[in-house]
Design an enzyme around this catalytic site. Structure first.
Site, PDB file in Angstrom:
ATOM      1  N   ASP A  67     -37.485  38.874   8.681  1.00  0.00           N
ATOM      2  CA  ASP A  67     -37.440  37.878   7.400  1.00  0.00           C
ATOM      3  C   ASP A  67     -38.906  38.655   6.457  1.00  0.00           C
ATOM      4  O   ASP A  67     -39.659  39.377   6.613  1.00  0.00           O
ATOM      5  CB  ASP A  67     -37.283  36.870   7.648  1.00  0.00           C
ATOM      6  N   ASP A 136     -39.099  23.632  14.926  1.00  0.00           N
ATOM      7  CA  ASP A 136     -38.304  23.200  14.158  1.00  0.00           C
ATOM      8  C   ASP A 136     -37.197  24.029  14.990  1.00  0.00           C
ATOM      9  O   ASP A 136     -35.651  23.628  14.111  1.00  0.00           O
ATOM     10  CB  ASP A 136     -38.338  23.002  13.117  1.00  0.00           C
ATOM     11  N   HIS A 138     -36.237  26.996  14.348  1.00  0.00           N
ATOM     12  CA  HIS A 138     -36.016  28.051  13.344  1.00  0.00           C
ATOM     13  C   HIS A 138     -35.776  29.535  14.205  1.00  0.00           C
ATOM     14  O   HIS A 138     -36.587  29.709  15.065  1.00  0.00           O
ATOM     15  CB  HIS A 138     -36.488  28.191  12.249  1.00  0.00           C
ATOM     16  N   GLU A 143     -34.208  28.130   8.521  1.00  0.00           N
ATOM     17  CA  GLU A 143     -34.273  26.041   8.908  1.00  0.00           C
ATOM     18  C   GLU A 143     -33.239  25.294   9.408  1.00  0.00           C
ATOM     19  O   GLU A 143     -32.009  26.283   9.258  1.00  0.00           O
ATOM     20  CB  GLU A 143     -35.428  25.625   7.860  1.00  0.00           C
TER      21      GLU A 143
HETATM   22  P1  PGA Z   1     -45.302  32.143  16.220  1.00  0.00           P
HETATM   23  O1  PGA Z   1     -43.930  32.101  14.859  1.00  0.00           O
HETATM   24  O2  PGA Z   1     -44.351  33.333  16.848  1.00  0.00           O
HETATM   25  O3  PGA Z   1     -45.853  32.553  15.045  1.00  0.00           O
HETATM   26  O4  PGA Z   1     -45.410  31.023  16.396  1.00  0.00           O
HETATM   27  C1  PGA Z   1     -42.777  32.078  15.167  1.00  0.00           C
HETATM   28  C2  PGA Z   1     -42.054  31.772  14.422  1.00  0.00           C
HETATM   29  O5  PGA Z   1     -42.386  30.852  13.311  1.00  0.00           O
HETATM   30  O6  PGA Z   1     -40.920  32.180  14.070  1.00  0.00           O
END
Ligand code: PGA
Length: 260
Positions: A67, A136, A138, A143
């Site tokens: 992404d 959340d 995702h 999302e």
């Molecule tokens: P993080 O992010 O590894 O910094 O917790 C994960 C994500 O948002 O996919």
């Protein structure tokens, strides 16, 4: 789904880096899908150590992005392209020409999304895709209520994700609102999915992903539809799993969970 519970982030990094090294040994020209965020960093460090020690040859490896933020100026240090150059490509000694990603600065964003889908297909598809998970639920920047069949497209971030990511910027106002992300349908085409989570803050999302119903409210639950998905979590992120004893008994070692 294979659920591997490890002691801590360092053990997670070692284990997953060795799985990536095994893939590269089997298929030196593999396409390795990488993720940003804090969670995969120990994997990249452990893999870089293997490259430095001459145990892994990444000379033919290709790397691709999951992404990207929309609208950050080219070269912005928090654009995911720059983050991945810093955290993955440079330590592994991989050049830009082996790095695929969507153009978050394109005038024609839908065109950039379609072009990225085509690039992934032309490269033969992703062999192993690393995934983090948002609080959340995702994956990538898909999302809640993302279509489980979605392809690479523009998404609007939830406030929760923007707050979670504000630590990388000078405050919430600087966090972009829009992104390009591989769709859930795109992610599900990778040959092997490896989702990583550490810390109690991810426990609820991990339990919903592994043991909850498949639901667009928890995009990561789409991994239940994949023939080879591995979830590697530390004890804290595993604490809401109902069947953790079963997972420990079944998937404690790498040969058991690599599915080969
Ligand atoms: P993080 O992010 O590894 O910094 O917790 C994960 C994500 O948002 O996919």
């Amino acid at each position: 789904m294979e659920v591997v519970i490890v002691a801590d982030a360092a053990a997670q990094g070692e284990l997953v880096a060795s799985a990536v090294a095994d893939l590269i040994a089997r298929k030196p020209e593999a396409l390795f899908g990488v993720a940003t965020g804090s969670t995969p960093l120990p994997v990249y460090q452990a893999l870089a150590a293997k490259v430095a020690a001459g145990q892994v040859d990444v000379g033919r490896l290709k790397v691709c992005q999951l992404d990207e933020y929309v609208g950050l100026p080219a070269g912005h240090p928090e654009s995911y392209r720059e983050v991945l150059k810093r955290e993955v490509l440079a330590p592994l000694g991989i050049g830009d020409s082996a790095f695929l990603g969507p153009d978050g600065g394109a005038e024609d964003l839908p065109g950039a999304c379609a072009a990225y889908e085509q690039q992934l297909a032309d490269a033969g598809g992703v062999d192993l895709q690393l995934l983090g998970i948002g609080t959340d639920g995702h994956i990538g920047f898909n999302e809640p209520v993302s279509s489980l069949a979605s392809r690479t497209r523009i998404k609007t971030l939830t406030e929760r994700t923007r707050v979670d990511n504000a630590r990388f910027f000078n405050g919430l106002d600087e966090v972009p609102r829009h992104v390009i992300t591989q769709g859930i349908g795109t992610i599900l085409q990778a040959r092997h999915l490896v989702l990583l989570a550490t810390g109690a803050g991810k426990a609820e999302a991990v339990a919903a992903t592994v043991e909850g119903p498949v639901s667009s409210m928890v995009p990561a639950s789409a991994l239940q539809l994949h023939p080879h998905a591995t979830v590697v979590v530390d004890e804290a992120a595993a604490q809401q799993l109902k069947l953790s004893d079963y997972y420990k008994a079944t998937f404690a070692s790498k040969p058991a969970w690599q599915g080969i």
